[in-house]
Motif scaffolding. Structure first.
Motif, PDB file in Angstrom:
ATOM      1  N   GLU A 154      33.186  40.758  40.191  1.00  0.00           N
ATOM      2  CA  GLU A 154      33.600  40.322  41.524  1.00  0.00           C
ATOM      3  C   GLU A 154      34.693  41.221  42.092  1.00  0.00           C
ATOM      4  O   GLU A 154      34.645  41.622  43.255  1.00  0.00           O
ATOM      5  N   ARG A 155      35.671  41.563  41.268  1.00  0.00           N
ATOM      6  CA  ARG A 155      36.738  42.435  41.750  1.00  0.00           C
ATOM      7  C   ARG A 155      36.209  43.827  42.092  1.00  0.00           C
ATOM      8  O   ARG A 155      36.601  44.433  43.091  1.00  0.00           O
ATOM      9  N   ARG A 156      35.313  44.337  41.266  1.00  0.00           N
ATOM     10  CA  ARG A 156      34.741  45.667  41.493  1.00  0.00           C
ATOM     11  C   ARG A 156      33.937  45.707  42.792  1.00  0.00           C
ATOM     12  O   ARG A 156      34.020  46.681  43.545  1.00  0.00           O
ATOM     13  N   VAL A 157      33.167  44.645  43.082  1.00  0.00           N
ATOM     14  CA  VAL A 157      32.387  44.585  44.323  1.00  0.00           C
ATOM     15  C   VAL A 157      33.320  44.630  45.526  1.00  0.00           C
ATOM     16  O   VAL A 157      33.084  45.363  46.496  1.00  0.00           O
ATOM     17  N   GLY A 158      34.412  43.859  45.480  1.00  0.00           N
ATOM     18  CA  GLY A 158      35.376  43.874  46.573  1.00  0.00           C
ATOM     19  C   GLY A 158      36.007  45.244  46.765  1.00  0.00           C
ATOM     20  O   GLY A 158      36.176  45.718  47.903  1.00  0.00           O
ATOM     21  N   GLU A 159      36.344  45.909  45.668  1.00  0.00           N
ATOM     22  CA  GLU A 159      36.936  47.253  45.735  1.00  0.00           C
ATOM     23  C   GLU A 159      35.962  48.248  46.361  1.00  0.00           C
ATOM     24  O   GLU A 159      36.360  49.094  47.181  1.00  0.00           O
TER      25      GLU A 159
ATOM     26  N   GLN B 150      23.739  42.287  45.249  1.00  0.00           N
ATOM     27  CA  GLN B 150      22.974  43.513  45.067  1.00  0.00           C
ATOM     28  C   GLN B 150      23.861  44.661  44.571  1.00  0.00           C
ATOM     29  O   GLN B 150      23.438  45.482  43.763  1.00  0.00           O
ATOM     30  N   ILE B 151      25.103  44.687  45.049  1.00  0.00           N
ATOM     31  CA  ILE B 151      26.043  45.691  44.554  1.00  0.00           C
ATOM     32  C   ILE B 151      26.412  45.390  43.094  1.00  0.00           C
ATOM     33  O   ILE B 151      26.607  46.298  42.280  1.00  0.00           O
ATOM     34  N   ALA B 152      26.474  44.102  42.771  1.00  0.00           N
ATOM     35  CA  ALA B 152      26.893  43.690  41.422  1.00  0.00           C
ATOM     36  C   ALA B 152      25.842  43.986  40.358  1.00  0.00           C
ATOM     37  O   ALA B 152      26.180  44.158  39.178  1.00  0.00           O
ATOM     38  N   GLU B 153      24.571  44.068  40.744  1.00  0.00           N
ATOM     39  CA  GLU B 153      23.495  44.214  39.748  1.00  0.00           C
ATOM     40  C   GLU B 153      23.667  45.433  38.850  1.00  0.00           C
ATOM     41  O   GLU B 153      23.650  45.311  37.619  1.00  0.00           O
ATOM     42  N   PRO B 154      23.863  46.651  39.401  1.00  0.00           N
ATOM     43  CA  PRO B 154      24.042  47.791  38.487  1.00  0.00           C
ATOM     44  C   PRO B 154      25.332  47.705  37.676  1.00  0.00           C
ATOM     45  O   PRO B 154      25.394  48.221  36.554  1.00  0.00           O
ATOM     46  N   ILE B 155      26.353  47.049  38.215  1.00  0.00           N
ATOM     47  CA  ILE B 155      27.612  46.889  37.477  1.00  0.00           C
ATOM     48  C   ILE B 155      27.371  46.041  36.236  1.00  0.00           C
ATOM     49  O   ILE B 155      27.864  46.340  35.136  1.00  0.00           O
TER      50      ILE B 155
ATOM     51  N   CYS C 173      28.754  52.356  39.728  1.00  0.00           N
ATOM     52  CA  CYS C 173      29.004  52.709  38.321  1.00  0.00           C
ATOM     53  C   CYS C 173      29.672  54.066  38.174  1.00  0.00           C
ATOM     54  O   CYS C 173      29.565  54.713  37.122  1.00  0.00           O
ATOM     55  N   SER C 174      30.352  54.503  39.238  1.00  0.00           N
ATOM     56  CA  SER C 174      31.118  55.752  39.224  1.00  0.00           C
ATOM     57  C   SER C 174      30.293  56.955  38.764  1.00  0.00           C
ATOM     58  O   SER C 174      30.667  57.657  37.817  1.00  0.00           O
ATOM     59  N   PRO C 175      29.150  57.227  39.412  1.00  0.00           N
ATOM     60  CA  PRO C 175      28.330  58.380  39.000  1.00  0.00           C
ATOM     61  C   PRO C 175      28.989  59.690  39.408  1.00  0.00           C
ATOM     62  O   PRO C 175      29.840  59.735  40.309  1.00  0.00           O
TER      63      PRO C 175
ATOM     64  N   LYS D 266      30.228  47.608  33.658  1.00  0.00           N
ATOM     65  CA  LYS D 266      31.325  48.396  34.205  1.00  0.00           C
ATOM     66  C   LYS D 266      32.510  47.531  34.677  1.00  0.00           C
ATOM     67  O   LYS D 266      33.067  47.753  35.741  1.00  0.00           O
ATOM     68  N   GLY D 267      32.916  46.540  33.900  1.00  0.00           N
ATOM     69  CA  GLY D 267      34.151  45.820  34.204  1.00  0.00           C
ATOM     70  C   GLY D 267      33.941  44.553  35.000  1.00  0.00           C
ATOM     71  O   GLY D 267      32.803  44.130  35.244  1.00  0.00           O
TER      72      GLY D 267
END
Length: 319
Positions: free
Chosen positions: A126-131, A112-117, A166-168, A122-123
């Motif tokens: 998997e790494r972004r979700v963990g961060e 669910q976190i990955a969907e907007p990424i 997505c860094s809003p 936005k890169g």
């Protein structure tokens, strides 16, 4: 000053009904800059959530939005659906009330976190979700959990991680701590404050609890019957309310260490007026303990009530 993240100019929201247009928001002016936090307070039915959801046009189809709602200088009310899709999550995002209802119960939270990424490219996902999970105080391995496997506070942290995905520049938090116990509530509020400072983002936070907003937000706006009735620096508004409605909201919560207020909190009788049948004059006058004859015929707009403070009341705030 630079261009604000969010600026509302005479913003209005009406709902189409069988009986005609019903006003929910009536001429609101607000501004939020980068690194600034603004709390929006008021009882249920005063228009807080309607106002906040209008920023990303997350309102039902019978809503009619007027005035100007500028997100990064661009009027949201004039955006096409393609542009609006690009703006959501990437420029502004929402932390909804009640994470258990906002999250998909049959999908892992990491997905669910990955969907907007994925939607906004936005890169590495998997790494972004963990961060993001670690940024909100959860171990990256919790990405494989389902919502029911997390506590209420953990689910709310997941919602915050989604909002940051997505860094809003702007986050809108609609009653983000209402369903949480006091200790977890304090942790979530501290997390939001920390993220605002670290990321230099703007935060619009909605609550009925003035003390919660005062502990998190630099500025406070109080809403009644679809209008802002007082606005100023949080500490000053809470310490010395200029509007009788703000004073009643502050008095409705017992004071820690004061047995008298705990046993007999000073509440406010009645309910906010029906938007379809607003009273003449000041809409608060039927409930106001300080109402004068003039209040029933004069609809007072915001006017100066001290340094960096405005209030929609005929009464003068005592020094």
């Amino acid at each position: 000053m630079g261009e604000p993240l969010l600026e509302m100019r005479s913003a209005t929201v009406d709902y189409r009904t069988a009986g005609g247009l019903v006003p929910a928001v009536r001429g609101v002016d607000l501004r939020i800059d980068a690194g600034q936090t603004l709390g929006l307070a008021g009882e249920s039915g005063c228009g807080k959530s309607t106002l906040a959801m209008s920023v990303l046009r997350l309102l039902p189809r019978n809503a009619v939005v007027g005035g100007e709602i500028l997100l990064g200088g661009e009027n949201v009310t004039e955006m096409g659906w393609g542009r609006l899709r690009a703006v959501r999550w990437a420029e502004a995002s929402v932390v909804f009330q009640g994470a258990m209802h906002a999250l998909n119960p049959v999908q892992r939270v990491g997905e669910q976190i990955a969907e907007p990424i994925r939607v906004h490219g936005k890169g590495p996902v998997e790494r972004r979700v963990g961060e993001l999970l670690e940024q909100v105080g959860l171990p990256a391995r919790r990405a494989r959990a389902y919502p029911h496997e997390l506590s209420g506070g953990q689910r709310q942290r997941v919602m915050i991680a989604m909002a940051l995905a997505c860094s809003p520049g702007l986050i809108i938090a609609d009653e983000p701590t209402t369903a949480l116990d006091v200790m977890v509530q304090a942790q979530v509020l501290a997390l939001l404050s920390k993220l605002v400072d670290e990321l230099d983002i703007g935060l619009l936070m909605i609550s009925h609890d003035l003390s919660v907003l005062a502990s998190t937000c630099q500025r406070l706006a109080v809403m009644y019957a679809g209008r802002i009735v007082e606005q100023g620096r949080s500490a000053e508004v809470l310490r010395q309310p200029a509007h009788p409605y703000t004073k009643a909201l502050a008095a409705a919560f017992p004071t820690i260490g004061d047995p008298a207020s705990r046993l007999a909190p000073r509440g406010l009788a009645g309910d906010p007026p029906d938007p379809a049948q607003l009273p003449a004059g000041c809409p608060f006058h039927p409930r106001c303990p300080s109402a004068m004859a003039e209040c029933s015929v004069t609809d007072v707009l915001l006017r100066p009530a001290g340094e960096d403070r405005v209030s929609a009341c005929l009464l003068e705030v005592e020094p």
